[in-house]
Structures are given as C-alpha cells and as structure tokens.
Design a protein around this motif. Structure first.
Motif: not given
Length: 488
Positions: A22-23, A25-26, A28-30, A32-33
């Motif tokens: 979960c951490s 993924w967070f 990675l998303l940050f 990527a943005g």
C-alpha cells in the motif's frame, strides 16, 4: 507455548507484508503524478519559446518590407506610442511584469519607423544595478543614455544617482496615499485614447526628428514612473477615490484630464483647456481670477464613481511638473513677498507667531513679512501650526501618479516645446498654443536656478538637506538632479 509465540511472529510479519505494498503504491502514484506535471510544464515552455521567435520575425519582416513609411504614418505610430490612454495603476505584479511587457510593443512600433533615432535619450530607470539586462546594453546605447533629453530639464543619467539606505527610507516613509476599501471596479483596465488626425507638419517648429525624440522621452518618463511605483509604492491600495482625483480637471471635447501642479504652468494650462472646450476664444484674455475662481472647468471628483473611472480609462491624462525646490521658492515669493491677504492671514500669522522671536504686534496682526527661513521652518515642522497648501505640497501627493497612469509627463523647464507637442497629439487646432505670460506679479523676475540658490543660502545646510528630503520622492519620480552639490 513456543509454537504459539512463533505463530504470532509469523502472523505479524505477514501483516507487515500486506501493508507494505500500500505504501509503495502511494509513492509510485505520487512520483507518476509529479512526472506528468513536469512533462506538461516542459511542453508549455517549449511552445512559448517556439512562438516567441516567430512573432519577432514577423515584426521584423513587416518593418523591412516595402518602402519607408510616410511622415503621416510615422506620426500616427508615435501618437499611439505616447497617447496610451492607459488606466489607473494596477497590482504589484501588473506593474513589475505585465505592464512592462505591454510597453514592449509600443517601443517596437516606434522602432519600425526609425530604430536609430528612437533609442531612448534618457535612462528608463533611475537606480543603478536595478536590472542587469539594462546594464549590459551595447556601448552605443550607453552613450545615447548619457545625453540630456531637453535643454534645461535637469533630468539625470542613471550612472549619476546613488540611492542610499537613508534615502530609500525616505521613500518608504513618505506621506501615505489616502485610500478607501478595495472594490472590484477599480481594478478594471482598458487602453484607449482619443484619436488625432494631426501630423508633424501641423506642429509648426517641430520637425519629424524632434517629434520622435519627444515621443521617446515620454516613453522613458512613463517607464521610470512605473518602475518607481512598483519598487516603492507597491503596498498602497489600488482603489481610486474622489480624494485622489481632486486636482484633475476635465476637458470632454478632446478627452483630456489635466492634473494641476501649482507653480508649474497651472494657470496657463487651465486657460488652454478653457479655449479647447469652447468657453473662451483667446487664452491671453482670461484673467487669473476667472481661471481659478470662475468654475469654468469641471473637476473630475464632481462625477460619480462610474464617471470618474470611465474618464480615467479613456481620456488622455496629463501632468506637468517642475524642479521641486525651485517650485517651492516660486510659491514662497508669490504668496508671502507680495500682497496677499488670504495667505498672509491664514499662514503668515501662525508662522510668525510660532517661529519668530519677539514678533511685533503689527506682524502678528497682519501676517505680513514672513521670511524664507521662517517658511522653511514651517515646512519642516511635523507639528505645523497650519496645514499644507497645494502650492508647496509634493507633486506626487497632488496627482497620485502611482494610482493614475499618466499618459503625458511634461516638464516646466521645457514647457513651450512639450506643450506644443502635446496639443498636436491631442488634435487641437494649430492656432491653439499654451500662453507663456506671467499673470501674477508680472514685474517680478521668474524664479530661476540662480534665484533658488540665493534663497536657500539664507538657511542652514541641514535645513537645505531636509527640504531636499521632503521633496525626495518628486526628485526621483520625475528624474530631477540634485540642486546643490552638498546634498546627499
């Protein structure tokens, strides 16, 4: 028992392994943005860079193609460059960036006519090291900047002015501009002005080269004012009230707004406005009392807010200024050395009572005979026995140039030529010219540099310095040199 403990350890490790993705993924998303945002901004910057050279090339090709412009076309280009019809000053960001960019096209427009002639004859900024790009100009442009734009104007070169910390403090602590709460309507702005069909040939003695030079001087003065206001007056409210326009007079036929600065050609300019508006046929025949007490010219603050803002946004706004300490001496000579019951009674009596040792009964009764030193003491007193007067108040306080973006900033020292230039720009009839006669105390010699020096020799060096400090904002905003060598 041991098996139970081992099972608890294994279960806890499994729980951590479940939470760990979960951490990740967070993160990675940050990441990527952030990458998407960076790529988007980079694309936008590349688009802007690609568009810039295209517009510049188009401008250059348009300037070089075809035959040379006629004098009428050149005059129209200059007229559009000088008569901005610009609006009340906006926010700090607008002053420091947007307005500066907005001025670039007008310089390019004038440059299409004659690039060499229209290089600025006076520096657009008064502060050394203010902008590195301006200091790295070509040697030829630096030599051009050292030229004096007009005889007797006493405008100074950028390299001759050093602004000390003490003087910057004087600017910061200058009298505040009175303002009201902000309103949305005051921030609206459009650029327009009254059109004119006159050409250089209608300007009499003004040749095309002189026409261009005067136009470029106006551009430099306006740019200097913007820089000064952005640097030292950016914190004032941008809301314009009736108080700020109390000294502006309206001429609706030619769409002019004139801010009166007494002792800087004020009476003759009011006469000229009366002629332009059709209220008089000849400026020479209008008496002094008729000019100032006849109520033939309407003041801008007599309109409602909508009428005020409409005229500020669409009319040509004019101000004429004068060397501050010379203007002060002229006011003293006019109001205190000559018979004047109003000023002797209202100002003379309290000045004599406060600053003269053992005044006579006659002096206290009439207020006659105020000396220049007493007048200086009154002006420098923070607890004056009587308030300020329009004749010796600072020009920037009378006309609020950091709120009202003046289209034409004239100098008393070059009054005839610049007034003639302005009248031709506004489309005034060729026979309308600013009168040059002295209507009050005509037998007195006009206040000059020599006369100013003679009066200030009557006060101490400290008092002379403090008077310079009092008018320091005017000296910088309107680009006047120090009148005495011992000033700092």
């Amino acid at each position: 028992m041991l098996w139970m403990k081992w099972k608890m350890v294994v279960d806890s490790l499994r729980g951590r392994r479940r939470r760990l993705p979960c951490s990740l993924w967070f993160l990675l998303l940050f990441a990527a943005g952030g990458l998407v945002l960076f790529i988007h901004q980079r694309d936008l910057s590349e688009m802007v860079q690609q568009q810039g050279p295209v517009s510049d090339t188009a401008t250059e090709s348009g300037a070089t193609a075809g035959s040379s412009p006629s004098s009428d076309n050149v005059a129209e280009d200059i007229r559009q460059g000088v008569k901005l019809g610009s609006t009340p000053r906006q926010s700090r960001e607008t002053l420091s960036t947007q307005d500066r960019e907005r001025d670039k096209p007008e310089n390019n427009q004038d440059g299409r006519a004659a690039e060499g002639i229209l290089s600025s004859p006076i520096p657009p900024m008064q502060f050394p090291h203010f902008e590195e790009s301006r200091q790295t100009a070509t040697p030829g442009s630096r030599e051009q900047n050292k030229q004096t734009p007009t005889p007797g104007s006493r405008e100074q070169d950028i390299t001759s002015l050093h602004v000390s910390k003490r003087q910057r403090k004087l600017l910061k602590t200058s009298p505040p501009v009175h303002h009201a709460p902000k309103s949305d309507s005051s921030s609206s702005s459009t650029s327009s002005s009254s059109s004119s069909s006159s050409s250089p040939s209608a300007s009499g003695s003004l040749t095309l080269d002189k026409w261009k030079k005067l136009a470029d001087i106006q551009g430099a003065r306006r740019q200097l004012m913007k820089e000064m206001c952005a640097k030292y007056k950016s914190s004032i409210s941008k809301t314009i009230t009736a108080h700020h326009v109390r000294n502006l007079f309206v001429e609706d036929k030619y769409k002019l707004l004139y801010c009166q600065v007494p002792k800087a050609g004020c009476s003759n300019w009011k006469r000229t406005l009366m002629v332009l508006s059709g209220k008089a046929s000849d400026a020479q025949s209008i008496k002094h009392d008729t000019v100032h007490n006849g109520h033939h010219l309407r003041e801008l603050n007599s309109y409602d807010r909508q009428g005020i803002m409409h005229r500020l946004e669409t009319y040509t706004k004019i101000i004429f200024v004068r060397e501050p300490m010379e203007r002060m001496v002229s006011a003293y000579r006019d109001k205190f050395e000559n018979p004047n019951n109003y000023y002797h009674s209202l100002f003379g009596k309290p000045i004599i009572s406060r600053y003269r040792t053992n005044p006579s009964t006659e002096a206290l009764r009439t207020g006659n005979g105020v000396t220049f030193k007493e007048f200086v003491q009154y002006l420098l007193d923070v607890h004056r026995p009587v308030g300020m007067d329009i004749h010796w108040d600072q020009a920037n306080q009378l006309c609020n140039p950091c709120l009202i973006n003046y289209d034409f900033i004239g100098k008393f020292e070059n009054m005839e030529e610049e007034s003639n230039f302005l009248l031709r720009l506004t489309g005034a009839p060729p026979n309308v010219k600013l009168p040059s006669f002295k209507d009050r105390n005509p037998s007195d010699q006009r206040t000059s540099t020599d006369i100013t020096e003679k009066y200030f020799s009557q006060v101490t060096p400290l008092e002379r310095q403090r008077i310079y400090d009092f008018y320091y904002t005017d000296y910088l905003m309107f680009n006047y040199t120090k009148p005495f060598k011992d000033l700092y």
